[in-house]
Design an enzyme around this catalytic site. Structure first.
Site, PDB file in Angstrom:
ATOM      1  N   GLY A  14       0.792  -1.242   0.000  1.00 13.46           N
ATOM      2  CA  GLY A  14       0.000   0.000   0.000  1.00 13.46           C
ATOM      3  C   GLY A  14       0.817   1.281   0.000  1.00 13.46           C
ATOM      4  N   THR A  15       2.054   1.222  -0.497  1.00 17.91           N
ATOM      5  CA  THR A  15       2.832   2.474  -0.488  1.00 17.91           C
ATOM      6  C   THR A  15       2.258   3.484  -1.495  1.00 17.91           C
ATOM      7  OG1 THR A  15       4.478   1.652  -2.068  1.00 17.91           O
ATOM      8  CG2 THR A  15       4.954   1.327   0.274  1.00 17.91           C
ATOM      9  N   ASN A  16       1.693   2.988  -2.596  1.00 19.00           N
ATOM     10  CA  ASN A  16       1.020   3.921  -3.522  1.00 19.00           C
ATOM     11  C   ASN A  16      -0.241   4.496  -2.891  1.00 19.00           C
ATOM     12  OD1 ASN A  16       2.242   4.190  -6.382  1.00 19.00           O
ATOM     13  ND2 ASN A  16       2.491   2.016  -5.903  1.00 19.00           N
ATOM     14  N   MET A  88      -3.776  -7.284  -6.861  1.00 14.39           N
ATOM     15  CA  MET A  88      -3.287  -8.413  -7.645  1.00 14.39           C
ATOM     16  C   MET A  88      -4.405  -9.403  -7.980  1.00 14.39           C
ATOM     17  SD  MET A  88      -0.460  -7.129  -7.863  1.00 14.39           S
ATOM     18  CE  MET A  88       0.950  -8.052  -8.418  1.00 14.39           C
ATOM     19  N   LYS A  89      -5.513  -8.869  -8.399  1.00 13.45           N
ATOM     20  CA  LYS A  89      -6.648  -9.726  -8.743  1.00 13.45           C
ATOM     21  C   LYS A  89      -7.226  -9.197 -10.044  1.00 13.45           C
ATOM     22  CE  LYS A  89      -9.518 -12.907  -7.517  1.00 13.45           C
ATOM     23  NZ  LYS A  89      -9.088 -14.272  -7.333  1.00 13.45           N
ATOM     24  N   ILE A  90      -7.571 -10.111 -10.947  1.00 12.25           N
ATOM     25  CA  ILE A  90      -8.124  -9.649 -12.221  1.00 12.25           C
ATOM     26  C   ILE A  90      -9.589  -9.266 -12.038  1.00 12.25           C
ATOM     27  CG2 ILE A  90      -8.728 -10.426 -14.557  1.00 12.25           C
ATOM     28  CD1 ILE A  90      -6.019 -11.866 -14.576  1.00 12.25           C
ATOM     29  N   ASN A 105      -5.093   2.052 -13.352  1.00 13.54           N
ATOM     30  CA  ASN A 105      -4.158   1.121 -12.703  1.00 13.54           C
ATOM     31  C   ASN A 105      -2.736   1.636 -12.881  1.00 13.54           C
ATOM     32  OD1 ASN A 105      -3.179  -1.363 -11.562  1.00 13.54           O
ATOM     33  ND2 ASN A 105      -2.723  -2.091 -13.637  1.00 13.54           N
ATOM     34  N   HIS A 107       1.149   0.162 -13.277  1.00 11.67           N
ATOM     35  CA  HIS A 107       1.852  -1.095 -13.572  1.00 11.67           C
ATOM     36  C   HIS A 107       3.361  -0.822 -13.640  1.00 11.67           C
ATOM     37  CE1 HIS A 107       2.188  -5.195 -15.027  1.00 11.67           C
ATOM     38  NE2 HIS A 107       3.088  -4.734 -15.894  1.00 11.67           N
TER      39      HIS A 107
HETATM   40  C1  GAR Z   1       3.410  -1.338  -7.402  1.00 10.26           C
HETATM   41  O1  GAR Z   1       4.761  -1.266  -7.751  1.00 10.26           O
HETATM   42  C2  GAR Z   1       2.545  -1.549  -8.618  1.00 10.26           C
HETATM   43  O2  GAR Z   1       3.094  -1.024  -9.787  1.00 10.26           O
HETATM   44  C3  GAR Z   1       2.473  -3.045  -8.696  1.00 10.26           C
HETATM   45  O3  GAR Z   1       2.416  -3.488  -7.376  1.00 10.26           O
HETATM   46  C4  GAR Z   1       3.138  -2.589  -6.553  1.00 10.26           C
HETATM   47  C5  GAR Z   1       2.308  -2.304  -5.338  1.00 10.26           C
HETATM   48  O4  GAR Z   1       3.048  -1.615  -4.383  1.00 10.26           O
HETATM   49  N1  GAR Z   1       1.335  -3.447  -9.455  1.00 10.26           N
HETATM   50  C6  GAR Z   1       1.287  -4.513 -10.227  1.00 10.26           C
HETATM   51  O5  GAR Z   1       2.223  -5.272 -10.371  1.00 10.26           O
HETATM   52  C7  GAR Z   1      -0.036  -4.724 -10.919  1.00 10.26           C
HETATM   53  N2  GAR Z   1       0.109  -5.641 -12.000  1.00 10.26           N
HETATM   54  P1  GAR Z   1       2.337  -0.907  -3.161  1.00 10.26           P
HETATM   55  O6  GAR Z   1       1.349  -1.924  -2.592  1.00 10.26           O
HETATM   56  O7  GAR Z   1       3.435  -0.596  -2.211  1.00 10.26           O
HETATM   57  O8  GAR Z   1       1.642   0.317  -3.688  1.00 10.26           O
END
Ligand code: GAR
Length: 187
Positions: A14-16, A88-90, A105, A107
């Site tokens: 969840g850093t984003n 991470m779920k479609i 999203n 990526h």
């Molecule tokens: C992020 O780097 C994002 O780009 C990636 O998961 C990470 C989540 O980090 N997303 C994917 O790979 C989606 N296919 P976070 O939980 O620290 O935000």
């Protein structure tokens, strides 16, 4: 300015989410995070929702009708914009259709390259020169919706998966808020 009522979907760190929350506390940022949804009960990122008193819901995706539960909650919280941040779920086609143009999203690759999982390992194996991140609209095909923003950097010979992830996430923290501002600039 009326902020868009937004739900952030997460699965892990969840850093984003944390980064989006801190931007959304700025009065001129176009979204308000009103709900956090996680498919992982133990997602560390849920702590950010707790810290900032944002309602959060764990959705058990093993249940057949879990997307209905998500939809009901989106209605309840009057959500009109969705940010996937490490979810991470479609998402099903039916769900995407309902929120078309309203789900984005992030990526960790320069899409259309390296859709899906294990992006960094595949980049290194492929001896890529550049890496980066992409913020895009979600459509019915995995990691294929139209691009909103892309940020890149040159891969250093010494970069391993861990370093690539770190460098990519640093760019993500700029790209995601910029993409949201870009979307709502003309509203
Ligand atoms: C992020 O780097 C994002 O780009 C990636 O998961 C990470 C989540 O980090 N997303 C994917 O790979 C989606 N296919 P976070 O939980 O620290 O935000």
């Amino acid at each position: 300015m009326v902020k868009k009522n937004t739900c952030v979907f997460i699965s892990g760190q969840g850093t984003n989410l944390n980064n989006l929350i801190s931007h959304s506390r700025n009065i001129s940022f176009p979204i308000k995070i009103s709900l956090v949804i996680s498919n992982n009960k133990h997602a560390v990122g849920l702590n950010y929702a707790k810290k900032y008193n944002i309602p959060y819901i764990f959705i058990n995706t093993k249940l057949n009708n879990y997307e209905n539960k998500i939809l009901l909650n989106l209605k309840k919280y009057k959500i009109d914009f969705i940010c996937l941040a490490g979810y991470m779920k479609i998402i099903s086609n039916a769900f995407v259709k309902k929120y078309k143009g309203k789900i984005i999203n992030i990526h960790p690759s320069l899409l259309p390259k390296f859709k899906g999982l294990n992006t960094f390992a595949r980049m290194l194996k492929n001896k890529e020169k550049k890496a980066g991140c992409t913020v895009h609209y979600v459509n019915e095909k995995l990691d294929s919706g139209s691009k909103i923003i892309q940020k890149k950097f040159f891969i250093n010979q010494k970069d391993d998966e861990k370093i690539l992830k770190k460098k990519t996430q640093k760019l993500e923290y700029k790209a995601y808020p910029e993409a949201i501002i870009k979307i709502f600039r003309n509203f």
